[in-house]
Write an enzyme that holds these catalytic residues in place. Structure first.
Site, PDB file in Angstrom:
ATOM      1  N   ASP A  37      -0.624  -3.969   5.859  1.00 47.65           N
ATOM      2  CA  ASP A  37      -1.508  -3.344   7.364  1.00 47.65           C
ATOM      3  C   ASP A  37      -2.475  -4.113   7.420  1.00 47.65           C
ATOM      4  OD1 ASP A  37       1.232  -2.172   8.338  1.00 47.65           O
ATOM      5  OD2 ASP A  37       0.282   0.104   7.793  1.00 47.65           O
ATOM      6  N   ASP A  95       5.762   4.338   4.924  1.00 46.34           N
ATOM      7  CA  ASP A  95       6.362   3.328   6.252  1.00 46.34           C
ATOM      8  C   ASP A  95       6.410   1.830   5.165  1.00 46.34           C
ATOM      9  OD1 ASP A  95       4.294   3.007   6.836  1.00 46.34           O
ATOM     10  OD2 ASP A  95       4.584   2.071   8.322  1.00 46.34           O
ATOM     11  N   HIS A  96       6.277   2.008   4.031  1.00 50.99           N
ATOM     12  CA  HIS A  96       5.957   0.553   3.112  1.00 50.99           C
ATOM     13  C   HIS A  96       6.485   1.012   1.737  1.00 50.99           C
ATOM     14  CE1 HIS A  96       3.570  -1.739   6.190  1.00 50.99           C
ATOM     15  NE2 HIS A  96       3.368  -0.892   6.794  1.00 50.99           N
ATOM     16  N   HIS A 115       1.623   3.337   2.132  1.00 50.69           N
ATOM     17  CA  HIS A 115       1.914   4.663   3.132  1.00 50.69           C
ATOM     18  C   HIS A 115       3.949   4.591   3.126  1.00 50.69           C
ATOM     19  CE1 HIS A 115      -1.749   4.368   5.727  1.00 50.69           C
ATOM     20  NE2 HIS A 115      -1.978   4.965   4.834  1.00 50.69           N
ATOM     21  N   HIS A 162       1.087  -1.315  -0.049  1.00 54.45           N
ATOM     22  CA  HIS A 162       0.446  -0.145  -0.365  1.00 54.45           C
ATOM     23  C   HIS A 162       0.987   1.007   0.044  1.00 54.45           C
ATOM     24  CE1 HIS A 162       0.710  -0.657   4.389  1.00 54.45           C
ATOM     25  NE2 HIS A 162       0.090   0.226   4.354  1.00 54.45           N
ATOM     26  N   HIS A 193      -7.719  -0.596   4.911  1.00 48.01           N
ATOM     27  CA  HIS A 193      -6.484   0.240   5.869  1.00 48.01           C
ATOM     28  C   HIS A 193      -6.083   1.480   5.320  1.00 48.01           C
ATOM     29  CE1 HIS A 193      -2.984   1.005   8.255  1.00 48.01           C
ATOM     30  NE2 HIS A 193      -2.139   1.301   7.246  1.00 48.01           N
ATOM     31  N   HIS A 222       4.077  -5.396   9.779  1.00 51.16           N
ATOM     32  CA  HIS A 222       4.620  -5.431  11.616  1.00 51.16           C
ATOM     33  C   HIS A 222       4.503  -5.902  12.260  1.00 51.16           C
ATOM     34  CE1 HIS A 222       4.628  -0.772  10.905  1.00 51.16           C
ATOM     35  NE2 HIS A 222       3.939  -1.061   9.393  1.00 51.16           N
TER      36      HIS A 222
END
Length: 285
Positions: free
Chosen positions: A167, A93-94, A91, A89, A146, A206
């Site tokens: 996520d 942090d991905h 975001h 996705h 998400h 995560h």
């Protein structure tokens, strides 16, 4: 290269009998975890490697400082032929490391496969569309909630199966509903992912297992939740150690029709149970 156009002819024929058995023995799907921001965001990037061809993709390499050295060593030693970045996705942090990874490796045209909002994405599959990585079939499964561009990647080489869930699904938990609804998460978890073979190993985005099961066991105490709690207490990393079948037993978000979970939430309808569980988890200390 359009991976998805290339992949379609693969499924025109099926191998059977002893030939299929021999091929299954020769297959070797390898998944290497790359922890990122340990002790902070506790993310994982993953290298998916077809050991026979050395072709590989890297999933969610969000922190180039930690990922690039791993990729460079593997490439320079001849262990892998990196063919693409794959995102679950958009975001940061991905998918936020996509451009820097390309720059670090000197591969400005490295394909980026993911949802439409991922950084510098070059290819977005249709829901259920597949591509080949050597003998590994990689299938994109849309799981909006998400984020609306969330894609879980189901990978299979013979009888070896895994899913990269970003996520959307964590061990004993799920992602927050930032861009979606309880109804969408219920579909993502309890229809789309629950329909995968039970022996599919789960690789989440995560390392949240310890905190997830701490909440989950307040809702449901069974042998599966107790086993997971014990494992999480004694193992810093849990990715790939549990399957879709395990999640159906110890993940309360995948047990929305369980009378015990319904009682804990005060709801009966699975969507209402999902919404209540998410609110309870958000407020859990």
């Amino acid at each position: 290269m359009n991976y998805f156009a290339k992949a379609r002819p693969i499924f025109a024929t099926r191998r059977i009998g002893t030939l299929a058995a021999a091929l299954a023995r020769s297959r070797a799907m390898h998944i290497q975890s790359i922890p990122m921001w340990t002790g902070g965001h506790d993310n994982y990037a993953y290298l998916l490697i077809d050991d026979k061809s050395k072709d590989a993709v890297v999933v969610d390499p969000a922190n180039p400082e930690e990922v690039t050295p791993v990729l460079k060593e593997a490439i320079q030693s001849g262990k892998i032929n990196l063919t693409a970045i794959v995102n679950t996705h958009h975001h940061w942090d991905h998918a936020g490391g996509n451009d820097k990874i390309r720059s670090d490796l000197g591969t400005p045209n490295l394909p980026i496969i993911g949802g439409k909002d991922c950084q510098s994405v070059t290819q977005t599959p249709r829901n259920g569309e597949s591509f080949q990585l050597g003998s590994i079939t990689v299938k994109g499964l849309y799981t909006p909630c998400h984020t609306q561009d969330s894609i879980c990647w189901f990978v299979q080489d013979g009888e070896d199966r895994a899913v990269f869930t970003g996520d959307t699904l964590f061990h004993a938990g799920c992602g927050r509903f930032f861009e979606g609804t309880a109804a969408e998460m219920n579909v993502a978890l309890n229809k789309t992912l629950a329909s995968l073979p039970d022996d599919t190993k789960v690789y989440p985005g995560h390392e949240y297992t310890k905190s997830n099961i701490k909440f989950g066991i307040t809702v449901l105490q069974n042998e599966a939740t107790k086993r997971l709690q014990a494992f999480a207490e004694n193992n810093r990393e849990t990715q790939g150690k549990f399957t879709i079948g395990d999640e159906k037993l110890h993940n309360v978000f995948m047990r929305t029709e369980d009378p015990v979970v319904q009682k804990a939430t005060g709801k009966m309808d699975p969507i209402d149970v999902m919404a209540a569980l998410r609110t309870m988890k958000n407020n859990f200390k």
